[in-house]
Motif scaffolding. Structure first.
Motif, PDB file in Angstrom:
ATOM      1  N   VAL A   1      -8.103   0.343   0.845  1.00 34.54           N
ATOM      2  CA  VAL A   1      -7.068  -0.566   0.355  1.00 34.54           C
ATOM      3  C   VAL A   1      -6.807  -1.668   1.380  1.00 34.54           C
ATOM      4  CG1 VAL A   1      -4.588  -0.749  -0.140  1.00 34.54           C
ATOM      5  CG2 VAL A   1      -5.939   1.062  -1.214  1.00 34.54           C
TER       6      VAL A   1
ATOM      7  N   GLN B   1      -1.223  -1.799  -4.391  1.00 35.41           N
ATOM      8  CA  GLN B   1      -2.401  -0.956  -4.566  1.00 35.41           C
ATOM      9  C   GLN B   1      -2.092   0.497  -4.202  1.00 35.41           C
ATOM     10  OE1 GLN B   1      -6.184  -2.429  -3.316  1.00 35.41           O
ATOM     11  NE2 GLN B   1      -5.647  -4.568  -3.662  1.00 35.41           N
TER      12      GLN B   1
ATOM     13  N   GLY C   1      -6.670   4.674   1.980  1.00 37.65           N
ATOM     14  CA  GLY C   1      -5.802   3.684   2.610  1.00 37.65           C
ATOM     15  C   GLY C   1      -6.566   2.643   3.402  1.00 37.65           C
TER      16      GLY C   1
ATOM     17  N   PRO D   1       1.485   0.769   5.010  1.00 39.01           N
ATOM     18  CA  PRO D   1       1.498   1.916   4.119  1.00 39.01           C
ATOM     19  C   PRO D   1       2.711   2.820   4.346  1.00 39.01           C
ATOM     20  CG  PRO D   1      -0.679   1.627   5.098  1.00 39.01           C
ATOM     21  CD  PRO D   1       0.269   0.743   5.842  1.00 39.01           C
TER      22      PRO D   1
ATOM     23  N   ASP E   1      -2.839   3.844  -2.555  1.00 41.46           N
ATOM     24  CA  ASP E   1      -3.660   4.442  -1.497  1.00 41.46           C
ATOM     25  C   ASP E   1      -3.720   5.971  -1.600  1.00 41.46           C
ATOM     26  OD1 ASP E   1      -1.327   5.518  -0.242  1.00 41.46           O
ATOM     27  OD2 ASP E   1      -1.046   3.687   0.916  1.00 41.46           O
TER      28      ASP E   1
ATOM     29  N   SER F   1       0.852  -1.185   0.000  1.00 43.58           N
ATOM     30  CA  SER F   1       0.000   0.000   0.000  1.00 43.58           C
ATOM     31  C   SER F   1       0.885   1.231   0.000  1.00 43.58           C
ATOM     32  CB  SER F   1      -0.890  -0.014   1.256  1.00 43.58           C
ATOM     33  OG  SER F   1      -1.609   1.200   1.389  1.00 43.58           O
TER      34      SER F   1
END
Length: 372
Positions: free
Chosen positions: A86, A74, A83, A101, A76, A30
């Motif tokens: 995700v 992915q 986020g 993330p 975010d 992420s």
């Protein structure tokens, strides 16, 4: 005919055994892959993919099964709401762990989703609040704001020998966190804070803020934020005739800073977690592999994501599982993994123990370690 059927059955059984002896492990990722911070997000993804490609060539075995690693990456958008979406998506897709993330403002709310799903996350998000939630699934693979902001405050006082500072932050969890730690350590070391200003993570015009700060005539300005704002800020400091140097954390410590700020990047000093890669044989090898693979130079944390994926694979091998996340997290918590950027081990909160930090300057468009 009977012999043919027996032979086909044997082939079928062999195929089933072979298939059973292989396992696909999906790791989530992420990060902001679009928008102002896309260069950082892509850098992290590149580091993770480089590690996965190498692991897959090594035919890693976990509990007797050959593992093939895949990355589900992915975007975010550096947005907390996205986020969280995700995080839910990656959870629903059954990832075994997540790299990221990247942003503190995304990591903190998303970590609750991952914690509820018992999914370990390996993140460079630096705000101390991330690991103070009491979760057992968070492993910070970079320096915290306490280390980054504190390093720059001590550098300002002890190396640059400055007396006064102004502070600007972008109101993100990262920007506020690293600025707060700079201020705390700066004051403890006798540095006077003469002004405190705020902007946002989408701003590009800082002339009003800089005009106000110029009247206070600080020796340095500390900016808590990212290169997308730090680079135009450095240029506008030059335009406004400020004599101050621009200090910051890892968010401005990237080639993008030099690329956008141009000559004005020469006033920038920044702290980054980890050792200087060009100072070790392993680091130089990584820099070459990265450039040869992606035809670009790494930004800030590509190497940590490379190390993080290798660390995760090491924990799976030692725990003897790719599916039991509780066992995997227990193994991560006691790892002593020597990576390219340093040795990865974690305290009870999930913070990186003894995270090294290096101060950089921007020269010819690239961050280079500061040398007195």
């Amino acid at each position: 005919m009977r012999h043919l059927l027996t032979a086909l059955a044997a082939v079928s059984a062999f195929g089933a055994i072979t298939a059973h002896a292989q396992e696909v492990v999906v790791i989530g990722h992420s990060a902001p892959l679009t928008g102002p911070q896309a260069a950082n997000g892509k850098d992290n993804e590149n580091g993770a993919r480089l590690a996965i490609d190498e692991l897959n060539r090594q035919n890693i075995k976990v509990a007797g099964k050959t593992v093939t690693f895949k990355l589900d990456s992915q975007d975010d958008q550096a947005d907390p709401k996205v986020g969280v979406q995700v995080a839910q998506n990656l959870t629903d897709r059954g990832v075994v762990a997540v790299m990221g993330p990247y942003n503190s403002g995304v990591s903190i709310p998303a970590s609750r989703v991952y914690n509820n799903a018992n999914i370990p996350i390996l993140s460079v998000a630096s705000n101390p609040a991330l690991t103070r939630q009491g979760f057992k699934n968070i492993f910070r693979i970079g320096a915290s704001d306490e280390q980054l902001g504190g390093t720059m405050a001590e550098f300002a006082v002890k190396t640059l020998k400055v007396k006064t500072a102004a502070i600007i932050d972008d109101r993100t969890a990262y920007g506020q966190g690293v600025a707060q730690q700079f201020e705390q350590v700066a004051k403890a070391n006798g540095l006077e804070i003469v002004d405190r200003q705020f902007t946002n993570s989408q701003a590009t015009d800082f002339l009003g803020i800089l005009t106000a700060i110029k009247g206070k005539n600080p020796d340095v300005i500390f900016f808590g934020g990212y290169a997308a704002q730090g680079a135009p800020m450095a240029k506008q400091m030059r335009q406004r005739g400020l004599r101050a140097k621009l200090l910051g954390g890892d968010g401005i410590c990237s080639p993008d800073m030099g690329k956008v700020a141009g000559d004005a990047a020469s006033i920038v000093y920044c702290a980054q977690g980890g050792i200087a890669l060009d100072k070790t044989p392993e680091g130089r090898e990584f820099l070459k592999k990265y450039h040869d693979t992606w035809r670009t130079d790494p930004q800030v944390y590509g190497v940590n994501y490379y190390d993080g994926v290798k660390l995760l694979a090491d924990a799976m091998v030692k725990a003897g599982t790719t599916t039991d996340k509780t066992k995997l997290m227990a193994q991560l918590s006691k790892e002593q993994y020597k990576g390219i950027a340093g040795t990865y081990s974690f305290d009870a909160k999930g913070d990186l123990v003894g995270a090294p930090t290096t101060v950089y300057v921007i020269r010819n468009g690239f961050p280079v370690p500061y040398a007195q």
